[in-house]
Each structure stands twice: as structure tokens, then as C-alpha cells.
Design a protein around this motif. Sequence first.
Motif, PDB file in Angstrom:
ATOM      1  N   SER A 120       3.723  10.829  -5.795  1.00 23.14           N
ATOM      2  CA  SER A 120       6.159  10.952  -5.406  1.00 23.14           C
ATOM      3  C   SER A 120       5.728  11.956  -5.065  1.00 23.14           C
ATOM      4  N   TYR A 121       6.875  12.233  -3.360  1.00 23.37           N
ATOM      5  CA  TYR A 121       6.949  12.728  -2.623  1.00 23.37           C
ATOM      6  C   TYR A 121       8.454  12.982  -2.673  1.00 23.37           C
ATOM      7  N   PRO A 122       8.746  14.055  -2.554  1.00 21.21           N
ATOM      8  CA  PRO A 122       8.160  15.586  -2.123  1.00 21.21           C
ATOM      9  C   PRO A 122       7.700  15.884  -3.797  1.00 21.21           C
ATOM     10  N   PRO A 123       7.321  16.377  -3.679  1.00 22.02           N
ATOM     11  CA  PRO A 123       7.267  17.105  -5.323  1.00 22.02           C
ATOM     12  C   PRO A 123       8.023  17.087  -6.292  1.00 22.02           C
TER      13      PRO A 123
ATOM     14  N   HIS B  94       9.703   5.970   9.449  1.00 26.19           N
ATOM     15  CA  HIS B  94       7.976   5.815   9.924  1.00 26.19           C
ATOM     16  C   HIS B  94       6.921   5.854   9.902  1.00 26.19           C
ATOM     17  N   HIS B  95       7.481   4.844   8.150  1.00 31.69           N
ATOM     18  CA  HIS B  95       6.186   4.414   7.315  1.00 31.69           C
ATOM     19  C   HIS B  95       6.751   2.914   7.005  1.00 31.69           C
ATOM     20  N   LEU B  96       6.869   1.798   7.621  1.00 33.98           N
ATOM     21  CA  LEU B  96       7.658   1.145   7.404  1.00 33.98           C
ATOM     22  C   LEU B  96       6.437   0.305   8.455  1.00 33.98           C
ATOM     23  N   PRO B  97       6.079  -0.772   8.377  1.00 37.05           N
ATOM     24  CA  PRO B  97       4.827  -1.554   9.946  1.00 37.05           C
ATOM     25  C   PRO B  97       6.172  -1.784  10.589  1.00 37.05           C
TER      26      PRO B  97
ATOM     27  N   ALA C  29      18.346   6.076   2.020  1.00 37.46           N
ATOM     28  CA  ALA C  29      17.227   4.770   1.681  1.00 37.46           C
ATOM     29  C   ALA C  29      16.170   5.431   1.784  1.00 37.46           C
ATOM     30  N   GLY C  30      15.804   4.868   0.734  1.00 36.99           N
ATOM     31  CA  GLY C  30      14.242   5.263   0.636  1.00 36.99           C
ATOM     32  C   GLY C  30      14.115   6.741   0.508  1.00 36.99           C
ATOM     33  N   CYS C  31      14.977   7.204  -1.383  1.00 31.85           N
ATOM     34  CA  CYS C  31      15.316   8.138  -1.716  1.00 31.85           C
ATOM     35  C   CYS C  31      14.390   9.571  -2.106  1.00 31.85           C
ATOM     36  N   GLY C  32      12.762   8.442  -2.436  1.00 32.41           N
ATOM     37  CA  GLY C  32      11.937  10.227  -3.015  1.00 32.41           C
ATOM     38  C   GLY C  32      12.704  10.032  -4.488  1.00 32.41           C
TER      39      GLY C  32
ATOM     40  N   CYS D 295      17.964   8.968   5.968  1.00 31.60           N
ATOM     41  CA  CYS D 295      17.342   7.820   5.783  1.00 31.60           C
ATOM     42  C   CYS D 295      16.046   8.857   6.627  1.00 31.60           C
ATOM     43  N   THR D 296      15.186   9.731   5.589  1.00 29.62           N
ATOM     44  CA  THR D 296      14.944  10.613   6.479  1.00 29.62           C
ATOM     45  C   THR D 296      12.893  10.776   5.969  1.00 29.62           C
ATOM     46  N   GLY D 297      12.321  10.672   6.638  1.00 31.13           N
ATOM     47  CA  GLY D 297      10.593  10.389   6.192  1.00 31.13           C
ATOM     48  C   GLY D 297      10.500   9.333   6.501  1.00 31.13           C
ATOM     49  N   VAL D 298      11.573   8.037   6.129  1.00 31.94           N
ATOM     50  CA  VAL D 298      10.745   6.552   5.302  1.00 31.94           C
ATOM     51  C   VAL D 298      10.917   6.029   6.384  1.00 31.94           C
TER      52      VAL D 298
ATOM     53  N   LEU E  77      11.053   1.844  -3.316  1.00 37.03           N
ATOM     54  CA  LEU E  77      10.203   1.275  -3.597  1.00 37.03           C
ATOM     55  C   LEU E  77       9.231   2.114  -5.123  1.00 37.03           C
ATOM     56  N   SER E  78       9.313   3.385  -4.788  1.00 34.85           N
ATOM     57  CA  SER E  78       8.607   3.648  -5.822  1.00 34.85           C
ATOM     58  C   SER E  78       9.418   4.349  -7.516  1.00 34.85           C
ATOM     59  N   GLU E  79       8.763   3.091  -8.002  1.00 35.51           N
ATOM     60  CA  GLU E  79       9.240   3.007  -9.562  1.00 35.51           C
ATOM     61  C   GLU E  79       9.371   4.710  -9.823  1.00 35.51           C
ATOM     62  N   THR E  80       8.248   5.755 -10.140  1.00 38.52           N
ATOM     63  CA  THR E  80       7.925   6.857 -10.191  1.00 38.52           C
ATOM     64  C   THR E  80       9.271   7.785  -9.404  1.00 38.52           C
ATOM     65  N   SER E  81       9.031   7.462  -8.282  1.00 33.55           N
ATOM     66  CA  SER E  81       9.947   8.589  -7.594  1.00 33.55           C
ATOM     67  C   SER E  81      11.364   8.101  -8.155  1.00 33.55           C
ATOM     68  N   LEU E  82      11.706   7.214  -8.558  1.00 31.70           N
ATOM     69  CA  LEU E  82      13.075   6.618  -8.820  1.00 31.70           C
ATOM     70  C   LEU E  82      13.519   7.498 -10.451  1.00 31.70           C
TER      71      LEU E  82
ATOM     72  N   ALA F 203       1.017  -1.633   0.036  1.00 32.54           N
ATOM     73  CA  ALA F 203      -0.021  -0.253  -0.014  1.00 32.54           C
ATOM     74  C   ALA F 203       0.493   0.935   0.317  1.00 32.54           C
ATOM     75  N   VAL F 204       1.849   1.130   0.778  1.00 30.17           N
ATOM     76  CA  VAL F 204       2.568   2.828   1.018  1.00 30.17           C
ATOM     77  C   VAL F 204       3.736   2.348  -0.464  1.00 30.17           C
ATOM     78  N   ARG F 205       3.714   1.494  -1.225  1.00 33.73           N
ATOM     79  CA  ARG F 205       4.582   1.663  -2.572  1.00 33.73           C
ATOM     80  C   ARG F 205       3.363   2.400  -3.445  1.00 33.73           C
TER      81      ARG F 205
HETATM   82  C1  LIG Z   1       8.343  10.958   2.523  1.00 30.03           C
HETATM   83  S1  LIG Z   1       8.911  10.256   1.153  1.00 30.03           S
HETATM   84  C2  LIG Z   1      10.755  10.815   1.443  1.00 30.03           C
HETATM   85  C3  LIG Z   1      11.916  11.072   0.435  1.00 30.03           C
HETATM   86  C4  LIG Z   1      13.365  11.243   0.691  1.00 30.03           C
HETATM   87  N1  LIG Z   1      14.163  10.315   1.876  1.00 30.03           N
HETATM   88  C5  LIG Z   1      13.227  13.084   1.866  1.00 30.03           C
HETATM   89  O1  LIG Z   1      13.110  13.280   2.234  1.00 30.03           O
HETATM   90  O2  LIG Z   1      12.968  13.789   0.322  1.00 30.03           O
HETATM   91  C6  LIG Z   1       9.002   7.772   1.844  1.00 30.03           C
HETATM   92  C7  LIG Z   1      10.014   7.596   0.855  1.00 30.03           C
HETATM   93  O3  LIG Z   1      10.592   7.008   0.833  1.00 30.03           O
HETATM   94  C8  LIG Z   1       9.708   5.903   0.446  1.00 30.03           C
HETATM   95  N2  LIG Z   1       9.984   4.284   1.266  1.00 30.03           N
HETATM   96  C9  LIG Z   1       8.952   3.897   2.281  1.00 30.03           C
HETATM   97  N3  LIG Z   1       9.488   2.509   2.136  1.00 30.03           N
HETATM   98  C10 LIG Z   1       9.902   2.085   2.122  1.00 30.03           C
HETATM   99  C11 LIG Z   1      10.967   1.209   2.173  1.00 30.03           C
HETATM  100  N4  LIG Z   1      10.589  -0.547   2.906  1.00 30.03           N
HETATM  101  N5  LIG Z   1      12.061   1.048   0.876  1.00 30.03           N
HETATM  102  C12 LIG Z   1      12.808   1.983  -0.019  1.00 30.03           C
HETATM  103  N6  LIG Z   1      12.085   3.018   0.108  1.00 30.03           N
HETATM  104  C13 LIG Z   1      10.814   3.134   1.294  1.00 30.03           C
HETATM  105  C14 LIG Z   1       8.901   5.520  -0.870  1.00 30.03           C
HETATM  106  O4  LIG Z   1       8.695   5.596  -1.567  1.00 30.03           O
HETATM  107  C15 LIG Z   1       8.932   7.286  -0.370  1.00 30.03           C
HETATM  108  O5  LIG Z   1       9.508   7.888  -1.911  1.00 30.03           O
END
Ligand SMILES: C[S@@+](CC[C@H](N)C(=O)[O-])C[C@H]1O[C@@H](n2cnc3c(N)ncnc32)[C@H](O)[C@@H]1O
Length: 406
Positions: free
Chosen positions: A17-20, A132-135, A61-64, A127-130, A85-90, A8-10
Motif C-alpha cells: 500500500s502506498y503511501p505508507p 501515469h500508472h494506467l496502461p 481518484a486513486g486515493c491510496g 488525482c495525484t500519482g495515479v 483499485l486496492s482493497e488494502t489501501s481502502l 498487476a498494478v492492483r
Molecule cells: C502512488 S499511489 C497514490 C495515492 C494517492 N493519490 C496519493 O497521492 O497519496 C497510486 C494509487 O492509485 C491506485 N490506482 C492505480 N490505478 C488505478 C485505477 N485505474 N483506478 C483507481 N485507482 C488506481 C493504486 O491502487 C494506488 O493506491
Amino acid sequence: MEDTVTEAVRQQYEAYSYPPPIEDGEKFLKKWGPLTCDPKFAGIQLWPEGRPRQDLRILCAGCGSSQAALIALNNPDCAVLGIDLSETSLAHSKRLCDRHGLANLELRQMSLLDVGELNRRFDLIICTGVLHHLPNPDAGLKALADVLDPSGSMAIMLYGKTGRAGVYLVQDILRRLGAGRNAEGVRIARELLKFVPSNHYLISATGKLPHDLADDAGIVDMLLHPQDRAYSVPEIIKFVEAAGLVFSGWSDNALYCADRYLSGEMLERVLTLPPAEQWAVVDNLTMLNDRHDFFVRKPESTRFLTRFDTDDFLSYVPHIRSGVRLAGDVNSLVLTRPAPQGEVIIPISRSEALMLEQVDGKKRISDILSHSIFTGSEPDKRANFARAVCERMWRSGHVLFGRSGS
Ligand SMILES: C[S@@+](CC[C@H](N)C(=O)[O-])C[C@H]1O[C@@H](n2cnc3c(N)ncnc32)[C@H](O)[C@@H]1O
């Protein structure tokens, strides 16, 4: 269950895609300056002893949509790996990579939970903003800790519990209304936001809705996220320790600085507490921190933590943080600098100002104290004076402390 949440997160970050995304990294850096996790910006905080090597191996890690590209662009001598995880962000990151010809940037679609499979080590993990979105955020931090070099450093951002109280109230309303992560859900959220009263916790200190709610991706990320948790200060410290890591400091101490928000008896009482408890008090009191930006290291680097409870601080090399200036008049001097939540203003005495005038980013505190303006007083008295000034300036984030030889 965990796989369903991750999927669901992916899907969310594929659709929103975030950030814009940004079009031009050079223009971005020129306008906003380096990211606060950039080794060119946060070097002393990441490695007070000096960076372990010039050609850092950096993992985002989770580069957005842009973070890894901006770091690679601003650090051409470093090798940057961005995973998401996101192809769109990559794809957005890849566009920046092509536009700026970033030969030092590698992008991979994968979960940070699997990063160990790469058999690589990193000097810096961002690893910023990532997490806290993991289970299971603990498993995420552990996976990153396993690929951090012993002399490495990690820059992390996690949501803050106190500053996001309003976010969770509004998330709850939207869940009850059945708003999904789609155009209709965003429309419902926008309608609801029209009715948020000015005294609601969602309204920021400036009296406005958070800036992130200006666009669809921001609304989805903040209000419609399928998996999101926030942390108090004690929870952060516990989280870091559970991964076998060491908390090495905030990106900006001013957000946790008791001197800034208290005075008189209350300040005196709070300053008797250990630093982590002072930070917790300030976080609970101000309710301003909707995010916590901080650094962690491996236990091997514990000796480089900044502390003032022994005489080791005399060998620290103080650096005045950029933007700090002396203001006021001779009778009431202050050190001040702009910060996201308003000016950080700390009163200082004339003798403290004289000491800070000697700070040049090269001299150790003991060198500064050997200047003729200080040698008139007893060595112990001098050291205690310096300890009090430095500790106060560290608490406010006005002064950062490197180590000699770095
Ligand atoms: C809020 S964005 C933050 C992006 C970037 N770190 C920044 O600060 O601009 C969160 C990103 O984490 C990615 N993400 C979430 N869970 C992940 C996981 N398990 N492994 C890798 N990326 C993940 C999401 O796809 C999303 O692009």
C-alpha cells in the motif's frame, strides 16, 4: 493486455500500500499542514474567481491509503468520495475514517476508468500519482474530465521525465536481474542501491538517495512498478489538451521559473518565449522535477487563467504566498521563501517592494496603483510597471492572483 497490466498494478498496491499508511490524520495535518491539493491550501489556484460552492463535491481518484481521509478531515463541509483499485489501501483509509468519525467520506473499490457509471459530477477532482500508472493515461484523464463540473478544477500529479532519469536506469537493471514485486525483489533492490555511485542520476541534489526508498512500499513503487511513465512539460500540455481540458497552472511556479536559474542574455532570450516553452527550458536545464503538480480546468473556465498580455490583469487581486518574506538590505532587496528544492530568492527594487507592501489579498492591482505613491507617473507607465512586477512575481510563484469579488 490492458487488463493484465491493471491487475498487476492492483496486486502491487494490495501487497505494498502506498503511501505508507498513517495512524492519525489530525497528528499528520498538525505536523505537515494540509496537502498541497487541499482546497483550503490551493483555493486561489484552483478557483481564482472564488470556489463555486462551500460544500464542494470532491473526488479523490486513486486515493491510496490516506489522501481522501485527510481531505475529508480538513474539509468537514465538503463531501469526499475516495476510489481506488486496492482493497488494502481502502482499508487503511477506512480506519482513518472510523478513527476521526468522518461522516463526509465515502470509499469505493473501483477503477477511475469507470467513474462515469456513478452518474455524479464533481467540483474538485484530485488525482495525484495515479494516471501515469494506467496502461492508457489519456483514457483515464478523459474519464475524469467527463465527470468534472464546468466550473470545477482538477489537481493532478504526474511523474517528471527529467528528474526521474535515474529511476528508469535503475528500474532497467532490476528488470534484467529478474527482481519481482515481492520480498526477494525488495532485497535485491536494497543490495543494488548500495552500489549506486554518488554521480548517478538517482542521487538527489542533496547528495542522498530519494527519501521514498527508505521503506519497502517506496522501493516497490519507485523501482519495481509494472506500469509507470513520466512526462516532459510539452507532453503534459499535450496530454491535458487531448482530454479537452485547459492547463491552468503549476502548484508552484518556482520549479519552472527562468529568473531563478538564468541571468543576463540567456534569461532575456528565454523570457521572449511563451510561458510553456520557458517552463520546458527550465525543466530540461535543472533536471530537478521528478514530479509535476498542476491544475487543469474545463474550457468554460478559460477566462479565469492568469495572464498578463492584456490589461485585464489590472482587475486581479494579488495575494502574497504564505512563507514569502522581504530580506536583504536597502541596496539589494530580495523576496524569498522556503521551497522543497531550496529557497526561492528573487531580487526586487525598492519601488517594486513598495507596491508589494500594498498587497492585502483584497485590493485589485488598479486599486493599488491609485495609491498616492504611484499617481505621480503617467497611467500607461504605471500599468506597465505593475505588469512587469506582477508577471515576475507570478513566474516565481511568490504572488498568486485571485479575481475581484471572489
Ligand atoms: C502512488 S499511489 C497514490 C495515492 C494517492 N493519490 C496519493 O497521492 O497519496 C497510486 C494509487 O492509485 C491506485 N490506482 C492505480 N490505478 C488505478 C485505477 N485505474 N483506478 C483507481 N485507482 C488506481 C493504486 O491502487 C494506488 O493506491
